[in-house]
Design an enzyme around this catalytic site. Structure first.
Site, mmCIF file in Angstrom:
data_model
loop_
_atom_site.group_PDB
_atom_site.id
_atom_site.type_symbol
_atom_site.label_atom_id
_atom_site.label_comp_id
_atom_site.label_asym_id
_atom_site.label_seq_id
_atom_site.Cartn_x
_atom_site.Cartn_y
_atom_site.Cartn_z
ATOM 1 N N LYS A 72 -30.194 -10.135 -39.150
ATOM 2 C CA LYS A 72 -31.566 -10.404 -38.688
ATOM 3 C C LYS A 72 -32.610 -9.458 -39.305
ATOM 4 O O LYS A 72 -33.771 -9.838 -39.439
ATOM 5 C CB LYS A 72 -31.633 -10.338 -37.164
ATOM 6 N N GLY A 137 -31.724 -4.177 -26.998
ATOM 7 C CA GLY A 137 -31.204 -4.659 -28.273
ATOM 8 C C GLY A 137 -32.099 -5.748 -28.840
ATOM 9 O O GLY A 137 -33.267 -5.883 -28.452
ATOM 10 N N THR A 161 -29.102 3.575 -23.211
ATOM 11 C CA THR A 161 -29.414 4.591 -24.215
ATOM 12 C C THR A 161 -30.924 4.797 -24.244
ATOM 13 O O THR A 161 -31.673 3.899 -24.654
ATOM 14 C CB THR A 161 -28.920 4.132 -25.612
HETATM 15 P P1 NDP Z 1 -27.479 -5.871 -29.058
HETATM 16 O O1 NDP Z 1 -26.129 -5.365 -29.442
HETATM 17 O O2 NDP Z 1 -28.609 -5.743 -30.009
HETATM 18 O O3 NDP Z 1 -27.921 -5.130 -27.687
HETATM 19 C C1 NDP Z 1 -27.049 -5.042 -26.592
HETATM 20 C C2 NDP Z 1 -27.793 -4.433 -25.394
HETATM 21 O O4 NDP Z 1 -26.905 -4.468 -24.266
HETATM 22 C C3 NDP Z 1 -28.181 -2.966 -25.585
HETATM 23 O O5 NDP Z 1 -29.391 -2.717 -24.905
HETATM 24 C C4 NDP Z 1 -27.032 -2.219 -24.918
HETATM 25 O O6 NDP Z 1 -27.384 -0.937 -24.432
HETATM 26 C C5 NDP Z 1 -26.754 -3.133 -23.748
HETATM 27 N N1 NDP Z 1 -25.386 -2.989 -23.213
HETATM 28 C C6 NDP Z 1 -24.254 -3.530 -23.729
HETATM 29 N N2 NDP Z 1 -23.192 -3.192 -22.948
HETATM 30 C C7 NDP Z 1 -23.688 -2.422 -21.930
HETATM 31 C C8 NDP Z 1 -23.094 -1.789 -20.805
HETATM 32 N N3 NDP Z 1 -21.785 -1.860 -20.560
HETATM 33 N N4 NDP Z 1 -23.896 -1.100 -19.959
HETATM 34 C C9 NDP Z 1 -25.241 -1.016 -20.177
HETATM 35 N N5 NDP Z 1 -25.867 -1.583 -21.244
HETATM 36 C C10 NDP Z 1 -25.098 -2.294 -22.096
HETATM 37 O O7 NDP Z 1 -27.245 -7.383 -28.625
HETATM 38 P P2 NDP Z 1 -28.330 -8.576 -28.561
HETATM 39 O O8 NDP Z 1 -29.589 -8.051 -27.994
HETATM 40 O O9 NDP Z 1 -28.371 -9.270 -29.863
HETATM 41 O O10 NDP Z 1 -27.618 -9.577 -27.533
HETATM 42 C C11 NDP Z 1 -27.575 -9.281 -26.147
HETATM 43 C C12 NDP Z 1 -27.078 -10.514 -25.401
HETATM 44 O O11 NDP Z 1 -28.018 -11.580 -25.572
HETATM 45 C C13 NDP Z 1 -25.737 -11.056 -25.924
HETATM 46 O O12 NDP Z 1 -24.965 -11.407 -24.805
HETATM 47 C C14 NDP Z 1 -26.147 -12.284 -26.714
HETATM 48 O O13 NDP Z 1 -25.133 -13.257 -26.746
HETATM 49 C C15 NDP Z 1 -27.332 -12.771 -25.898
HETATM 50 N N6 NDP Z 1 -28.257 -13.640 -26.626
HETATM 51 C C16 NDP Z 1 -28.564 -14.843 -26.058
HETATM 52 C C17 NDP Z 1 -29.438 -15.696 -26.666
HETATM 53 C C18 NDP Z 1 -29.757 -16.998 -26.011
HETATM 54 O O14 NDP Z 1 -30.364 -17.863 -26.663
HETATM 55 N N7 NDP Z 1 -29.412 -17.204 -24.751
HETATM 56 C C19 NDP Z 1 -30.080 -15.352 -27.953
HETATM 57 C C20 NDP Z 1 -29.726 -14.034 -28.456
HETATM 58 C C21 NDP Z 1 -28.827 -13.229 -27.800
HETATM 59 P P3 NDP Z 1 -27.363 0.375 -25.395
HETATM 60 O O15 NDP Z 1 -28.635 0.342 -26.195
HETATM 61 O O16 NDP Z 1 -27.294 1.494 -24.446
HETATM 62 O O17 NDP Z 1 -26.123 0.231 -26.257
#
Ligand code: NDP
Length: 288
Positions: A72, A137, A161
């Protein structure tokens, strides 16, 4: 014999891994429903091959393509222009290849957040709302920017984070009319009073960890609030079940996915396809 062609218009997606992405199924169902001679090809593209894939799409006359993880941000250097929200978000999930003035011109769009706002509008206008987003994220950043551009008063980012959370809050504060704030994710998070829209934009609850839910004290959520989840598999997450038990209006991740696909299809074909056909396809995929 009626004039017939054997050369469909091409669109698709570049990502790795591509195998679990259901977008191809909903796009092809909607193309067929609209009697459009378009195809959507889901391609497994590793980072080292992204440039080749983009050049290939241009060479083969594709109308455009989606970029998913991990392309992306990396795709931006291969484009000619960015739409406003893609520029603010700093990431592109959709590329439009325009040949109307001769040479192909590639424009990057980000329709993740636009898809979310389109799915939100029928239940709550974001204008004037205080929004809380769990996560910082790609999905959270896109939703934060788009709800801010749609008129939300404040966007509070809650993230595990702090640096990532602060960066998104900062972006909202400096690049949009909304106030951006970072709130540390303390255990059993108390949702700030006055929150009208609460969104889980983390991957917590995604299959196969569907028994996990974001650590939020749901009794602090106003029953009048809209609670949304971006997780698509399963669509009915534990977080949404808890919100419904609190009396809140809930919004699943399928709506964001469908609305984003509708926006992408409009950018590529100029046509409005059927969201109902896409949603039915997803429900059959997830066995609903
Ligand atoms: P990223 O990897 O960019 O971000 C993940 C986020 O989740 C971060 O903020 C991370 O926190 C947090 N996170 C993950 N695990 C934990 C945990 N155990 N405890 C606390 N925080 C956690 O992923 P994306 O933003 O790309 O995707 C996020 C979700 O959105 C996914 O499930 C994806 O499938 C979904 N999605 C859905 C879409 C839709 O159309 N419905 C479109 C795009 C995405 P930290 O920064 O602390 O690591």
């Amino acid at each position: 014999m009626a004039t017939q062609t054997f050369c469909a218009e091409l669109t698709g997606s570049f990502s790795t891994s591509a195998a679990q992405n259901p977008t191809v199924a909903i796009m092809e169902a909607a193309f067929a429903d609209a009697d459009l001679d378009y195809r959507y090809i889901n391609c497994e593209v590793p980072p080292a091959d992204l440039a080749g894939a983009v050049h290939g799409a241009v060479a083969m006359g594709w109308r455009g393509f989606n970029c998913s993880i991990p392309h992306k941000v990396a795709v931006i250097e291969h484009l000619d222009a960015l739409a406003q929200s893609a520029e603010i978000i700093g990431a592109v999930n959709t590329v439009v290849i325009d040949r109307s003035s001769g040479a192909p011109r590639l424009t990057g769009e980000n329709t993740d957040g636009q898809g979310f706002v389109a799915s939100l509008r029928p239940v709550r206008d974001p204008s004037g709302q205080h929004v809380v987003i769990l996560g910082a994220g790609g999905a959270a950043r896109a939703i934060a920017v788009e709800t801010a551009l749609a008129g939300a008063l404040s966007i509070t980012i809650v993230n595990r984070t702090p640096e990532r959370g602060e960066a998104v809050a900062d972006l909202i504060d400096t690049r949009t009319p909304a106030a951006g704030r970072y709130l540390p994710w303390t255990p059993h998070l108390h949702v700030p009073h006055g929150t009208g829209i609460l969104i889980n934009a983390t991957s917590i609850g995604f299959h196969p960890a569907e028994d996990q839910t974001p650590d939020v004290d749901m009794s602090t959520v106003d029953p009048g609030a809209v609670v949304a989840d971006v997780v698509v598999n399963p669509p009915e997450t534990g977080f949404l079940r808890a919100a419904a038990a609190q009396g809140c209006t809930t919004l699943d991740g399928l709506g964001m996915l469908v609305n984003q696909a509708l926006i992408n299809a409009r950018l590529w074909t100029g046509r409005d396809l059927s969201g109902a056909v896409m949603r039915r396809e997803l429900e059959s995929i997830f066995g609903l």
